[in-house]
Scaffold this motif. Structure first.
Motif, PDB file in Angstrom:
ATOM      1  N   ALA A  62      12.059   1.279  -6.530  1.00 38.66           N
ATOM      2  CA  ALA A  62      11.469   0.805  -7.862  1.00 38.66           C
ATOM      3  C   ALA A  62      11.034   2.220  -8.636  1.00 38.66           C
ATOM      4  CB  ALA A  62      10.422   0.000  -8.062  1.00 38.66           C
ATOM      5  N   ASP A  63      11.488   3.305  -8.329  1.00 39.72           N
ATOM      6  CA  ASP A  63      11.184   4.657  -9.035  1.00 39.72           C
ATOM      7  C   ASP A  63       9.763   5.105  -8.844  1.00 39.72           C
ATOM      8  OD1 ASP A  63      13.972   5.584  -9.404  1.00 39.72           O
ATOM      9  OD2 ASP A  63      13.733   4.432 -11.460  1.00 39.72           O
ATOM     10  N   LEU A  64       8.923   4.432  -7.930  1.00 39.20           N
ATOM     11  CA  LEU A  64       7.545   4.566  -7.843  1.00 39.20           C
ATOM     12  C   LEU A  64       6.994   5.017  -6.471  1.00 39.20           C
ATOM     13  CD1 LEU A  64       6.196   1.608 -10.180  1.00 39.20           C
ATOM     14  CD2 LEU A  64       6.309   4.053 -10.660  1.00 39.20           C
ATOM     15  N   ILE A  91       4.469   5.404   3.258  1.00 37.59           N
ATOM     16  CA  ILE A  91       4.844   4.901   1.740  1.00 37.59           C
ATOM     17  C   ILE A  91       4.057   5.955   0.960  1.00 37.59           C
ATOM     18  CG2 ILE A  91       4.747   3.167  -0.043  1.00 37.59           C
ATOM     19  CD1 ILE A  91       4.613   1.093   2.164  1.00 37.59           C
ATOM     20  N   SER A  92       4.739   6.668  -0.064  1.00 38.69           N
ATOM     21  CA  SER A  92       3.984   7.692  -0.571  1.00 38.69           C
ATOM     22  C   SER A  92       4.293   7.427  -2.158  1.00 38.69           C
ATOM     23  CB  SER A  92       4.633   9.215  -0.793  1.00 38.69           C
ATOM     24  OG  SER A  92       4.517   9.329   0.693  1.00 38.69           O
ATOM     25  N   SER A  93       3.335   7.357  -3.332  1.00 42.89           N
ATOM     26  CA  SER A  93       3.197   7.186  -4.674  1.00 42.89           C
ATOM     27  C   SER A  93       2.226   7.837  -5.332  1.00 42.89           C
ATOM     28  CB  SER A  93       3.216   5.674  -4.762  1.00 42.89           C
ATOM     29  OG  SER A  93       3.257   5.454  -6.265  1.00 42.89           O
ATOM     30  N   PRO A  94       2.579   8.394  -6.593  1.00 43.44           N
ATOM     31  CA  PRO A  94       1.277   9.048  -7.369  1.00 43.44           C
ATOM     32  C   PRO A  94       0.381   8.032  -7.636  1.00 43.44           C
ATOM     33  CG  PRO A  94       3.557   9.027  -8.662  1.00 43.44           C
ATOM     34  CD  PRO A  94       3.857   8.497  -7.188  1.00 43.44           C
ATOM     35  N   LEU A  95       0.814   6.638  -7.615  1.00 42.86           N
ATOM     36  CA  LEU A  95      -0.012   5.531  -7.956  1.00 42.86           C
ATOM     37  C   LEU A  95      -1.084   5.202  -6.872  1.00 42.86           C
ATOM     38  CD1 LEU A  95       2.539   2.772  -9.486  1.00 42.86           C
ATOM     39  CD2 LEU A  95       1.027   4.706 -10.542  1.00 42.86           C
ATOM     40  N   LEU A  96      -1.123   5.781  -5.586  1.00 40.40           N
ATOM     41  CA  LEU A  96      -1.806   5.432  -4.473  1.00 40.40           C
ATOM     42  C   LEU A  96      -2.953   6.348  -4.413  1.00 40.40           C
ATOM     43  CD1 LEU A  96       0.794   4.521  -1.900  1.00 40.40           C
ATOM     44  CD2 LEU A  96      -0.666   2.779  -3.210  1.00 40.40           C
ATOM     45  N   GLN A  97      -4.086   5.914  -3.841  1.00 35.84           N
ATOM     46  CA  GLN A  97      -4.904   7.061  -3.358  1.00 35.84           C
ATOM     47  C   GLN A  97      -5.658   6.630  -2.143  1.00 35.84           C
ATOM     48  OE1 GLN A  97      -6.371   9.456  -4.895  1.00 35.84           O
ATOM     49  NE2 GLN A  97      -4.667   8.987  -6.687  1.00 35.84           N
ATOM     50  N   PRO A  98      -5.296   7.528  -1.128  1.00 38.89           N
ATOM     51  CA  PRO A  98      -4.440   8.721  -1.078  1.00 38.89           C
ATOM     52  C   PRO A  98      -3.041   8.559  -1.504  1.00 38.89           C
ATOM     53  CG  PRO A  98      -4.863   8.139   1.165  1.00 38.89           C
ATOM     54  CD  PRO A  98      -5.633   7.144   0.335  1.00 38.89           C
ATOM     55  N   GLN A  99      -2.187   9.512  -1.899  1.00 37.24           N
ATOM     56  CA  GLN A  99      -0.878   9.172  -2.504  1.00 37.24           C
ATOM     57  C   GLN A  99       0.087   8.923  -1.232  1.00 37.24           C
ATOM     58  OE1 GLN A  99       0.406  12.811  -4.381  1.00 37.24           O
ATOM     59  NE2 GLN A  99      -0.522  12.118  -6.294  1.00 37.24           N
ATOM     60  N   GLU A 141      -1.213  -6.293   0.939  1.00 41.01           N
ATOM     61  CA  GLU A 141      -0.066  -7.241   0.984  1.00 41.01           C
ATOM     62  C   GLU A 141       1.230  -6.526   0.135  1.00 41.01           C
ATOM     63  OE1 GLU A 141       0.482 -11.622  -0.725  1.00 41.01           O
ATOM     64  OE2 GLU A 141      -1.497 -11.185   0.252  1.00 41.01           O
ATOM     65  N   ARG A 142       0.988  -6.034  -0.901  1.00 40.78           N
ATOM     66  CA  ARG A 142       2.307  -5.578  -1.852  1.00 40.78           C
ATOM     67  C   ARG A 142       2.846  -4.468  -1.059  1.00 40.78           C
ATOM     68  NH1 ARG A 142      -1.718  -5.529  -6.591  1.00 40.78           N
ATOM     69  NH2 ARG A 142      -1.413  -7.883  -7.480  1.00 40.78           N
ATOM     70  N   LEU A 143       2.000  -3.531  -0.479  1.00 44.51           N
ATOM     71  CA  LEU A 143       2.676  -2.477   0.138  1.00 44.51           C
ATOM     72  C   LEU A 143       3.527  -2.945   1.422  1.00 44.51           C
ATOM     73  CD1 LEU A 143      -0.137   0.464  -0.244  1.00 44.51           C
ATOM     74  CD2 LEU A 143       2.152   0.145  -1.307  1.00 44.51           C
ATOM     75  N   GLN A 144       3.025  -3.701   2.268  1.00 46.06           N
ATOM     76  CA  GLN A 144       3.655  -4.438   3.363  1.00 46.06           C
ATOM     77  C   GLN A 144       4.766  -4.935   2.856  1.00 46.06           C
ATOM     78  OE1 GLN A 144       0.506  -6.770   4.968  1.00 46.06           O
ATOM     79  NE2 GLN A 144       0.034  -5.410   6.499  1.00 46.06           N
ATOM     80  N   ASN A 145       5.138  -5.586   1.883  1.00 49.00           N
ATOM     81  CA  ASN A 145       6.047  -6.275   1.393  1.00 49.00           C
ATOM     82  C   ASN A 145       7.022  -5.056   0.994  1.00 49.00           C
ATOM     83  OD1 ASN A 145       5.116  -8.915   1.729  1.00 49.00           O
ATOM     84  ND2 ASN A 145       4.796  -9.012  -0.471  1.00 49.00           N
TER      85      ASN A 145
END
Length: 192
Positions: A62-64, A91-99, A141-145
């Motif tokens: 999803a480009d994220l 799983i890496s994303s600029p939306l995550l903390q930590p990334q 839950e979302r990241l696991q999916n």
């Protein structure tokens, strides 16, 4: 009068032969083509080495998110005739903390033979277990999916063993691969 071996040398020879038979051979030494039983057995070690060459792998979602898999470990389940790969998932994303969030994913799969490519492949892999570190609640839950979907995509049609044309040919006969059987220490395929 002919020379007969002494009783002592015959006993020594017998002990040496029995000792050689009692010494367990590593499974890898037994792996390979057996044209008498019309089968080929790939050892767990051989398959693990082939899988390790194809990692690390990653894919954008999803480009994220970027989902990656590394350090694969092969599991074999003869009861269900399935193989499993357990790997470190990130799983890496600029939306995550930590990334970047890491965890473990286990994906099990049926097996199929791809005749044009002469490859034994994973077929319809399914994420069986996914654990992430440091994430809880709805985010977990979302990241696991996301992790499960991408891990299944990354492993779909992954080759466990590819055969050369020369390996499947003896004299004028070229063998095809038939039934696939998962064992505790390897995978056996029927040669027909």
């Amino acid at each position: 009068m002919r020379n007969r071996p002494s009783l002592r040398s015959r006993r020594s020879l017998l002990r040496a032969l029995l000792g050689a038979c009692a010494t367990p051979m590593p499974f890898a030494a037994l792996a390979g083509f057996n044209f008498f039983t019309s089968e080929y057995t790939a050892s767990r070690e051989e398959l693990q080495a082939q899988i390790a060459k194809r990692f690390p792998v990653q894919r954008r979602y999803a480009d994220l998110f970027t989902v990656g898999l590394r350090d694969p470990r092969l599991g074999l389940d003869p009861r269900s005739n399935r193989a499993a790969i357990t790997a470190v998932l990130s799983i890496s994303s600029p939306l995550l903390q930590p990334q970047t969030v890491e965890g473990i994913v286990s994906v099990s799969s049926a097996l199929r033979y791809d005749a044009p490519a002469r490859a034994l492949r994973l077929d319809r892999p399914q994420a069986e277990r996914l654990e992430l570190q440091g994430v809880t609640g709805r985010d977990a839950e979302r990241l696991q999916n996301i992790g499960a979907v991408v891990a299944q995509e990354l492993l779909r049609d992954q080759a466990l063993r590819t055969f050369t044309a020369e390996e499947l040919t003896v004299g004028r006969k070229t063998y095809e691969i038939g039934a696939i059987t998962v064992q505790d220490d390897g995978i056996t395929v029927e040669l027909k």
